[in-house]
Motif scaffolding. Structure first.
Motif, PDB file in Angstrom:
ATOM      1  N   LYS A 153     -16.215  -7.408  -8.002  1.00 52.01           N
ATOM      2  CA  LYS A 153     -17.451  -7.371  -8.789  1.00 52.01           C
ATOM      3  C   LYS A 153     -17.427  -8.410  -9.904  1.00 52.01           C
ATOM      4  CE  LYS A 153     -20.540  -4.110 -11.144  1.00 52.01           C
ATOM      5  NZ  LYS A 153     -20.720  -2.702 -11.598  1.00 52.01           N
ATOM      6  N   ASP A 154     -16.243  -8.669 -10.473  1.00 52.73           N
ATOM      7  CA  ASP A 154     -16.113  -9.651 -11.550  1.00 52.73           C
ATOM      8  C   ASP A 154     -16.338 -11.082 -11.056  1.00 52.73           C
ATOM      9  OD1 ASP A 154     -15.588  -7.690 -13.402  1.00 52.73           O
ATOM     10  OD2 ASP A 154     -13.416  -7.999 -13.424  1.00 52.73           O
ATOM     11  N   GLY A 155     -16.165 -11.315  -9.732  1.00 53.46           N
ATOM     12  CA  GLY A 155     -16.427 -12.646  -9.192  1.00 53.46           C
ATOM     13  C   GLY A 155     -15.229 -13.369  -8.629  1.00 53.46           C
ATOM     14  N   VAL A 156     -14.121 -12.657  -8.421  1.00 51.62           N
ATOM     15  CA  VAL A 156     -12.931 -13.271  -7.832  1.00 51.62           C
ATOM     16  C   VAL A 156     -13.242 -13.706  -6.397  1.00 51.62           C
ATOM     17  CG1 VAL A 156     -10.601 -12.756  -6.986  1.00 51.62           C
ATOM     18  CG2 VAL A 156     -11.294 -12.012  -9.273  1.00 51.62           C
ATOM     19  N   ASP A 157     -12.771 -14.889  -6.009  1.00 50.46           N
ATOM     20  CA  ASP A 157     -13.105 -15.449  -4.694  1.00 50.46           C
ATOM     21  C   ASP A 157     -12.149 -15.012  -3.586  1.00 50.46           C
ATOM     22  OD1 ASP A 157     -15.336 -17.236  -5.568  1.00 50.46           O
ATOM     23  OD2 ASP A 157     -13.731 -18.109  -6.781  1.00 50.46           O
ATOM     24  N   PHE A 158     -10.874 -14.812  -3.925  1.00 47.44           N
ATOM     25  CA  PHE A 158      -9.929 -14.317  -2.920  1.00 47.44           C
ATOM     26  C   PHE A 158      -8.888 -13.441  -3.595  1.00 47.44           C
ATOM     27  CE2 PHE A 158      -8.135 -18.373  -4.287  1.00 47.44           C
ATOM     28  CZ  PHE A 158      -6.759 -18.183  -4.329  1.00 47.44           C
ATOM     29  N   VAL A 159      -8.400 -12.456  -2.851  1.00 46.01           N
ATOM     30  CA  VAL A 159      -7.392 -11.533  -3.380  1.00 46.01           C
ATOM     31  C   VAL A 159      -6.206 -11.469  -2.438  1.00 46.01           C
ATOM     32  CG1 VAL A 159      -8.836 -10.024  -4.806  1.00 46.01           C
ATOM     33  CG2 VAL A 159      -8.666  -9.594  -2.346  1.00 46.01           C
ATOM     34  N   THR A 160      -5.019 -11.475  -3.035  1.00 46.31           N
ATOM     35  CA  THR A 160      -3.806 -11.258  -2.252  1.00 46.31           C
ATOM     36  C   THR A 160      -3.600  -9.762  -2.095  1.00 46.31           C
ATOM     37  OG1 THR A 160      -2.740 -13.310  -2.958  1.00 46.31           O
ATOM     38  CG2 THR A 160      -1.300 -11.532  -2.205  1.00 46.31           C
ATOM     39  N   ILE A 161      -3.575  -9.320  -0.848  1.00 48.55           N
ATOM     40  CA  ILE A 161      -3.390  -7.905  -0.529  1.00 48.55           C
ATOM     41  C   ILE A 161      -2.222  -7.788   0.449  1.00 48.55           C
ATOM     42  CG2 ILE A 161      -4.409  -5.838   0.522  1.00 48.55           C
ATOM     43  CD1 ILE A 161      -5.796  -6.556  -2.058  1.00 48.55           C
ATOM     44  N   HIS A 162      -1.221  -7.002   0.088  1.00 49.12           N
ATOM     45  CA  HIS A 162      -0.022  -6.872   0.914  1.00 49.12           C
ATOM     46  C   HIS A 162      -0.182  -5.720   1.906  1.00 49.12           C
ATOM     47  CE1 HIS A 162       1.334  -8.981  -2.763  1.00 49.12           C
ATOM     48  NE2 HIS A 162       2.012  -9.701  -1.880  1.00 49.12           N
ATOM     49  N   ALA A 163      -1.180  -5.855   2.772  1.00 47.35           N
ATOM     50  CA  ALA A 163      -1.491  -4.792   3.724  1.00 47.35           C
ATOM     51  C   ALA A 163      -0.516  -4.757   4.894  1.00 47.35           C
ATOM     52  CB  ALA A 163      -2.919  -4.974   4.242  1.00 47.35           C
ATOM     53  N   GLY A 164       0.230  -5.838   5.114  1.00 46.31           N
ATOM     54  CA  GLY A 164       1.185  -5.865   6.216  1.00 46.31           C
ATOM     55  C   GLY A 164       2.479  -5.126   5.932  1.00 46.31           C
ATOM     56  N   GLU A 216     -19.045  -6.860   0.944  1.00 50.58           N
ATOM     57  CA  GLU A 216     -20.129  -6.710  -0.038  1.00 50.58           C
ATOM     58  C   GLU A 216     -20.223  -7.918  -0.964  1.00 50.58           C
ATOM     59  OE1 GLU A 216     -21.628  -3.629  -3.588  1.00 50.58           O
ATOM     60  OE2 GLU A 216     -19.866  -3.125  -2.337  1.00 50.58           O
ATOM     61  N   TYR A 217     -19.069  -8.491  -1.351  1.00 48.12           N
ATOM     62  CA  TYR A 217     -19.053  -9.583  -2.334  1.00 48.12           C
ATOM     63  C   TYR A 217     -18.656 -10.930  -1.723  1.00 48.12           C
ATOM     64  CZ  TYR A 217     -19.277  -5.744  -5.680  1.00 48.12           C
ATOM     65  OH  TYR A 217     -19.653  -4.621  -6.389  1.00 48.12           O
ATOM     66  N   ASP A 218     -18.471 -10.979  -0.417  1.00 44.58           N
ATOM     67  CA  ASP A 218     -17.885 -12.137   0.262  1.00 44.58           C
ATOM     68  C   ASP A 218     -16.567 -12.520  -0.409  1.00 44.58           C
ATOM     69  OD1 ASP A 218     -17.411 -14.094   2.057  1.00 44.58           O
ATOM     70  OD2 ASP A 218     -19.079 -15.396   1.505  1.00 44.58           O
ATOM     71  N   LEU A 219     -15.715 -11.530  -0.523  1.00 40.87           N
ATOM     72  CA  LEU A 219     -14.374 -11.684  -1.083  1.00 40.87           C
ATOM     73  C   LEU A 219     -13.419 -12.015   0.054  1.00 40.87           C
ATOM     74  CD1 LEU A 219     -12.359 -11.271  -3.490  1.00 40.87           C
ATOM     75  CD2 LEU A 219     -12.264  -8.860  -2.817  1.00 40.87           C
ATOM     76  N   THR A 220     -12.765 -13.159  -0.018  1.00 37.79           N
ATOM     77  CA  THR A 220     -11.829 -13.578   1.032  1.00 37.79           C
ATOM     78  C   THR A 220     -10.506 -12.847   0.871  1.00 37.79           C
ATOM     79  OG1 THR A 220     -12.862 -15.753   1.231  1.00 37.79           O
ATOM     80  CG2 THR A 220     -10.587 -15.549   2.004  1.00 37.79           C
ATOM     81  N   LEU A 221      -9.989 -12.346   1.997  1.00 38.49           N
ATOM     82  CA  LEU A 221      -8.687 -11.683   1.986  1.00 38.49           C
ATOM     83  C   LEU A 221      -7.585 -12.716   2.180  1.00 38.49           C
ATOM     84  CD1 LEU A 221      -8.703  -8.404   4.137  1.00 38.49           C
ATOM     85  CD2 LEU A 221      -8.223  -8.645   1.698  1.00 38.49           C
ATOM     86  N   SER A 222      -6.669 -12.775   1.248  1.00 37.35           N
ATOM     87  CA  SER A 222      -5.466 -13.574   1.413  1.00 37.35           C
ATOM     88  C   SER A 222      -4.351 -12.580   1.727  1.00 37.35           C
ATOM     89  CB  SER A 222      -5.165 -14.367   0.135  1.00 37.35           C
ATOM     90  OG  SER A 222      -4.152 -15.303   0.346  1.00 37.35           O
ATOM     91  N   LEU A 223      -4.052 -12.430   3.006  1.00 38.88           N
ATOM     92  CA  LEU A 223      -3.110 -11.395   3.421  1.00 38.88           C
ATOM     93  C   LEU A 223      -1.701 -11.794   3.011  1.00 38.88           C
ATOM     94  CD1 LEU A 223      -4.663 -10.466   6.871  1.00 38.88           C
ATOM     95  CD2 LEU A 223      -4.648  -9.075   4.777  1.00 38.88           C
ATOM     96  N   GLY A 224      -1.149 -11.052   2.068  1.00 40.41           N
ATOM     97  CA  GLY A 224       0.087 -11.430   1.402  1.00 40.41           C
ATOM     98  C   GLY A 224       1.325 -11.191   2.237  1.00 40.41           C
ATOM     99  N   ASP A 225       2.329 -12.008   1.986  1.00 41.41           N
ATOM    100  CA  ASP A 225       3.604 -11.918   2.694  1.00 41.41           C
ATOM    101  C   ASP A 225       4.614 -11.173   1.828  1.00 41.41           C
ATOM    102  OD1 ASP A 225       3.402 -14.043   0.955  1.00 41.41           O
ATOM    103  OD2 ASP A 225       4.831 -15.304   2.021  1.00 41.41           O
TER     104      ASP A 225
END
Length: 434
Positions: A153-164, A216-225
């Protein structure tokens, strides 16, 4: 009409962001749109990031670089970090990651997004502990997802998420011993949370909810290692490969919901393993853009890791990596200061540009050819203007002034450029005479 750049591309809609990237990269707009639709190019562009000048990351595009910034418990000065932000933007970094882990993270993040034309990334799990003022164990799955929603919502373009980093990956990690265990900050936090709560990783277990936020925000997922190697001994092991296969599966699920994806990679790695790792990532993750830290090619150079990283980064990007995270001389030692940041940016830009030449990208050599011509002409002002770091080039010249302005203090009047320029123009060569 569309929610994300990928959805627009699949519908044949050429967005303003796609047009900008295509023009900047000398790529046919239709080809770029096709690759966005396929997931081979990502354009991280949150709908709420109004100051953004969109950049593309992926196949056939120039290698992008990211700068890590952010406040910590020991270095909480927001103004100092904003000074770094301004310098990073001036130096044309395409991305800035806010890795803040303490204090007024929201204040810094909002100021960063408002002022930055570069794309902005974050690691929401870093923020969760401070945001909720709770110990890690006591944060709920809902709260982890809510922090992602807040950043989006704040406007971040991509987030690192350690879903793996799921329960299966934990089992593989426990069976395959490493020297440095888990060196990813976010990965270690998720591993600890899972152990402390005897629970599955909420980002893996509730991945569809995460994708809804991204859409919803077109937030790109950066799938973290999370299981990236932290030393060259741990590279390309079962832990790393297990996580990578999971990231490939998560990539396909994201694309089904038109969520853009980048894949994060190692880490520390011997030179001879880099190319194989790039090919492996591209194969297992369906040619999604690849984003790497380094790779750092030796573990024994603290204080010089911008060099060890640039060596690995150049090899990796030449082999197909799309996005390089900078490393500074302060890596492994402390939070980088402004000078460290500058050294890290320059080293990474050198690696990226060298790789673009190797990739034979359109016009990649033009810059070098202009510099070569300026050197042949002994045109110092042109050389300074073309230098990747004009300030340093001018400083070095000023600190050691030659007797004759068409030379430098290394060769003097024996300068090969001066000799050839004079001889080829039919002039006398006066080395000993005035």
């Amino acid at each position: 009409m569309y929610k994300t750049q990928m959805e627009a591309a699949k519908k044949g809609i050429l967005t303003d962001q796609m047009k900008r990237v295509a023009e900047k990269e000398h790529m046919d707009p239709q080809l770029l749109m096709e690759r966005v639709a396929q997931g081979k190019i990502a354009i991280p562009a949150n709908v709420n990031h109004k100051s953004l000048l969109a950049e593309g990351v992926g196949l056939g595009l120039s290698t992008k670089i990211n700068v890590n910034l952010g406040i910590s418990r020991d270095c909480p000065d927001v103004d100092k970090e904003l000074e770094k932000v301004k310098k990073a933007i001036d130096m044309k970094a395409e991305a800035i990651m806010d890795l803040s882990s303490f204090g007024k993270t929201e204040e810094f993040r909002k100021k960063l997004i408002a002022m930055s034309s570069a794309m902005i990334g974050t690691v929401p799990v870093y923020d969760a502990i401070g945001f909720y003022d709770k110990e890690l164990k006591d944060i709920t799955a809902d709260e982890f997802l809510d922090v992602v929603r807040k950043h989006a919502k704040d406007g971040v373009d991509f987030v690192t998420i350690h879903a793996g980093m799921n329960r299966e990956a934990m089992k593989v990690f426990k069976r395959n011993k490493r020297i440095t265990n888990i060196v990813s900050r976010g990965g270690s936090l998720m591993y600890a949370w899972m152990e402390l709560n005897d629970a599955e990783n909420p980002f893996f277990e509730r991945y569809d909810e995460l994708l809804d936020i991204c859409q919803e925000y077109d937030l790109t997922l950066s799938l973290g290692d999370a299981l990236r190697p932290g030393c060259i001994n741990d590279a390309t092991d079962a832990c790393q490969i297990k996580e990578l296969t999971t990231l490939g599966e998560l990539t396909l699920r994201a694309w089904e919901k038109n969520v853009q994806v980048m894949i994060e990679g190692p880490g520390h790695m011997a030179i001879d393993e880099i190319e194989a790792n790039v090919k492996l990532e591209k194969r297992l993750c369906h040619e999604a853009p690849f984003y790497v830290l380094g790779p750092i090619v030796t573990d024994v150079a603290p204080g010089y890791d911008h060099i060890t990283s640039a060596i690995g980064g150049a090899i990796a990007a030449a082999a197909g990596v799309d996005f390089l995270c900078y490393v500074t001389p302060a890596e492994h030692l402390r939070l980088p200061d402004l000078d460290d940041m500058k050294e890290g940016i320059i080293a990474t830009k050198i690696a990226a540009h060298a790789a673009d030449i190797a990739k034979k990208l359109p016009h990649a050599r033009d810059w070098d050819n202009k510099m070569a011509k300026a050197r042949a002409d002994i045109d110092w002002e042109a050389m300074f203007g073309l230098a990747m770091d004009e300030e340093k080039a001018r400083k070095y010249r000023a600190e050691s002034t030659p007797e004759h302005q068409d030379t430098c203090t290394m060769c003097g009047k024996m300068c090969s450029m001066r000799t050839m320029k004079k001889i080829m123009s039919g002039e006398d060569l006066n080395i000993l005479r005035d």
